[in-house]
Motif scaffolding. Structure first.
Motif, PDB file in Angstrom:
ATOM      1  N   LEU A  39      16.841 -58.524  26.332  1.00 15.99           N
ATOM      2  CA  LEU A  39      17.153 -59.113  27.625  1.00 15.99           C
ATOM      3  C   LEU A  39      17.025 -57.845  28.721  1.00 15.99           C
ATOM      4  N   ASP A  40      16.965 -56.677  28.488  1.00 19.49           N
ATOM      5  CA  ASP A  40      16.649 -55.633  29.344  1.00 19.49           C
ATOM      6  C   ASP A  40      15.642 -55.669  30.170  1.00 19.49           C
ATOM      7  N   VAL A  41      14.429 -56.290  29.706  1.00 17.77           N
ATOM      8  CA  VAL A  41      13.020 -56.433  30.471  1.00 17.77           C
ATOM      9  C   VAL A  41      13.153 -57.522  31.210  1.00 17.77           C
ATOM     10  N   GLN A  42      14.085 -58.759  31.179  1.00 12.64           N
ATOM     11  CA  GLN A  42      14.007 -59.963  32.111  1.00 12.64           C
ATOM     12  C   GLN A  42      14.679 -59.804  33.187  1.00 12.64           C
ATOM     13  N   SER A  43      14.286 -59.097  34.230  1.00 12.86           N
ATOM     14  CA  SER A  43      14.956 -59.041  35.546  1.00 12.86           C
ATOM     15  C   SER A  43      15.083 -60.449  36.137  1.00 12.86           C
ATOM     16  N   LYS A  44      14.515 -61.161  35.835  1.00 16.07           N
ATOM     17  CA  LYS A  44      14.877 -62.714  36.690  1.00 16.07           C
ATOM     18  C   LYS A  44      15.791 -63.252  35.584  1.00 16.07           C
ATOM     19  N   VAL A  45      16.013 -63.147  34.548  1.00 17.07           N
ATOM     20  CA  VAL A  45      17.170 -63.807  34.074  1.00 17.07           C
ATOM     21  C   VAL A  45      18.374 -63.102  34.509  1.00 17.07           C
ATOM     22  N   TYR A 299      20.749 -70.902  28.877  1.00 18.78           N
ATOM     23  CA  TYR A 299      19.776 -69.673  28.166  1.00 18.78           C
ATOM     24  C   TYR A 299      20.223 -69.314  27.167  1.00 18.78           C
ATOM     25  N   ASN A 300      19.303 -69.380  26.012  1.00 21.44           N
ATOM     26  CA  ASN A 300      19.950 -69.203  24.611  1.00 21.44           C
ATOM     27  C   ASN A 300      18.515 -68.952  23.568  1.00 21.44           C
ATOM     28  N   SER A 301      19.079 -68.349  22.524  1.00 21.01           N
ATOM     29  CA  SER A 301      17.711 -68.375  21.525  1.00 21.01           C
ATOM     30  C   SER A 301      18.220 -69.043  19.935  1.00 21.01           C
ATOM     31  N   ASP A 302      17.316 -69.270  19.293  1.00 21.70           N
ATOM     32  CA  ASP A 302      17.500 -69.925  18.118  1.00 21.70           C
ATOM     33  C   ASP A 302      18.198 -69.145  16.730  1.00 21.70           C
ATOM     34  N   HIS A 303      17.992 -67.698  17.247  1.00 18.44           N
ATOM     35  CA  HIS A 303      18.842 -66.585  16.112  1.00 18.44           C
ATOM     36  C   HIS A 303      18.125 -65.444  16.755  1.00 18.44           C
ATOM     37  N   GLY A 304      18.638 -64.151  16.176  1.00 19.72           N
ATOM     38  CA  GLY A 304      18.168 -63.006  16.701  1.00 19.72           C
ATOM     39  C   GLY A 304      16.854 -62.436  15.616  1.00 19.72           C
TER      40      GLY A 304
END
Length: 501
Positions: A39-45, A299-304
């Protein structure tokens, strides 16, 4: 911070004035880690979602692999109840059994019944419209007003989609075919069209990123060439106190495999920059249309994912925090901006949350819990544990019964997709006294699991062992605790509906 009563009154007042149900946009990434800092690289998120919404510090999945987790997201049910056990059709992934048991019990179907215009854009289930599934791209799951579903698994180029039941082939032209951008354009068009109608909309966007092959858009290629995969305390750690895949089944990483993992990590981050652009355009479109203040964005992910932890080169399917923790961020009406919560949120909570926000009665057979009270900061009662389950799907023709690539140099197994005898149940607990995980591994990959047929156990106190380096199952001081956790695992494994809460 506003009081609970004030937040609730503002929420009610907003909809009384607005006179409509809230819109809901769900953005789901594929294989996105949170513990390894993606997540650190996603400035817009960050600026558009995290800073404007609620961040869940304890968001997890109940099965760390694509098709079962997505099935849990779509149905609000644990794997043992929706019966999609793995990514293969023989294990339930878009099999006839999925369509018979679940397709009229998914979020799309229920949201359509709640009066919503519904649209799915991107990945649905890994074997959607593949020949072995017994159906093709003409099949549109019930409940979806607009269907733009990827045929098969995540790809960035050279794929097919079902565009409202018509197969549409795409090639390798970035401007026309890069899949993250294609579904961004389709979803944005759906939002623009929907705002012209007097009807709430529900948008499900399933991006391919950062799933392998993790192909970056050309403008982002090589952006993170100087970023190696995180060297965590568990990176390339030769742990002899873990189950067989780690203690005996995986060789230590050498220079070749470390470079391969670093390259994958860099590519994954670069693909997420296109997801960042997608978030930007979705939020901007909602704002321009004048509906942003009446829209929930998830905003979500299906797993790590793991990248070198315990010598495992790049995968999921393990009962460790890298695999089961996911990002979950929500912004929308009534949610205080820039806040965090330590409440546990699960993939099985997504569907009941959407239904609750839509004013639709949550069906009794749903295992998850609506997060609406957490979003509005109006609850003091919540779960403090949950079940995680996984069912092995190895390849009996290989020496270790493992699926995956082999090193061209040593011939060793790399990127273990899965192995035989990798079926396990775990209980994850987080409360004022406990922050731990207990896992039971099984001798066979049966479905359902014969719960007494264990061959190995692992226990970690996350408070003192954040990276799960030392298995303390055999520590006599943990015996009473583990006895209680074992009983809880077995109970949750047989739960259904409200008994899972």
């Amino acid at each position: 911070m506003w009081s609970t009563g004030v937040v609730f009154c503002v929420f009610i007042l907003f909809f009384a004035v607005n006179g409509s149900k809230p819109n809901i946009v769900y953005i789901l990434t594929d294989d996105q880690d949170i513990k390894l800092n993606s997540l650190d690289v996603q400035s817009k998120v960050k600026s558009m979602l995290i800073d404007e919404g609620l961040f869940f510090d304890n968001a997890f999945v109940t099965t760390p692999v694509c098709c079962p987790s997505r099935s849990s997201i779509l149905t609000g049910k644990y794997t043992h109840n929706h019966q999609t056990y793995e990514n293969g059709v023989p294990h339930g992934c878009n099999a006839p059994s999925w369509r018979q048991l679940n397709e009229k019990k998914t979020v799309g179907y229920y949201m359509s019944m709640a009066g919503y215009k519904t649209g799915l854009f991107g990945k649905y289930l890994n074997n959607y419209a593949r020949p072995l599934s017994g159906m093709n791209a003409s099949h549109i799951p019930p409940g979806w007003s607009k269907w733009f579903g990827l045929v098969g698994n995540s790809k960035f180029y050279n794929y097919s989609v079902s565009n409202d039941g018509v197969e549409e082939k795409h090639g390798d032209d970035y401007e026309k075919d890069y899949f993250t951008d294609v579904i961004k354009r389709e979803a944005v068009k759906f939002i623009k069209d929907s705002t012209q109608e007097n009807k709430p909309f529900f948008v499900y966007i399933g991006t391919p990123a950062p799933h392998r092959p993790a192909t970056p858009a050309p403008q982002y290629n090589h952006t993170f060439d100087s970023h190696p995969a995180p060297r965590t305390p568990s990176y390339n750690y030769n742990s002899t106190d873990k189950h067989w895949i780690i203690s005996k089944g995986t060789p230590p990483m050498d220079g070749y495999t470390k470079t391969m993992v670093d390259t994958l990590y860099q590519d994954r981050l670069e693909t997420l920059l296109s997801v960042d652009d997608l978030v930007d355009e979705v939020v901007t479109t909602l704002q321009t249309a004048g509906v942003l203040d009446n829209t929930y964005i998830f905003y979500n992910s299906d797993h790590g994912y793991h990248l070198g932890q315990f010598k495992q080169q790049g995968e999921k399917r393990q009962p460790y925090e890298e695999n089961i923790r996911v990002p979950l961020i929500v912004r929308g009406p009534g949610i205080n901006s820039g806040k965090k919560t330590n409440r546990i949120a699960l993939n099985i909570d997504i569907t009941p949350t959407f239904l609750d926000l839509a004013g639709f009665k949550v069906p009794e057979d749903i295992d998850g819990m609506s997060l609406k009270p957490v979003l509005l900061d109006s609850t003091n009662l919540w779960r403090d544990d949950f079940l995680i389950e996984y069912y092995g799907e190895g390849d009996p023709t290989t020496g270790l019964g493992c699926r995956g690539n082999r090193s061209p140099i040593t011939g060793d197994q790399l990127f273990l997709h899965d192995c035989n005898n990798n079926t396990w149940l775990a209980i994850r607990t987080i409360n004022s006294k406990q922050n731990d995980i207990y896992t039971k591994f099984y001798l066979t990959d049966d479905t359902p699991i014969a719960v007494e047929n264990t061959y190995f156990h692992e226990y970690y106190d996350i408070k003192t062992d954040y990276w799960q380096v030392h298995n303390t199952y055999d520590d006599p001081t943990n015996k009473a605790m583990i006895t209680q956790l074992n009983e809880r695992v077995n109970k949750l494994y047989h739960c259904q509906g409200q008994s899972c809460h």
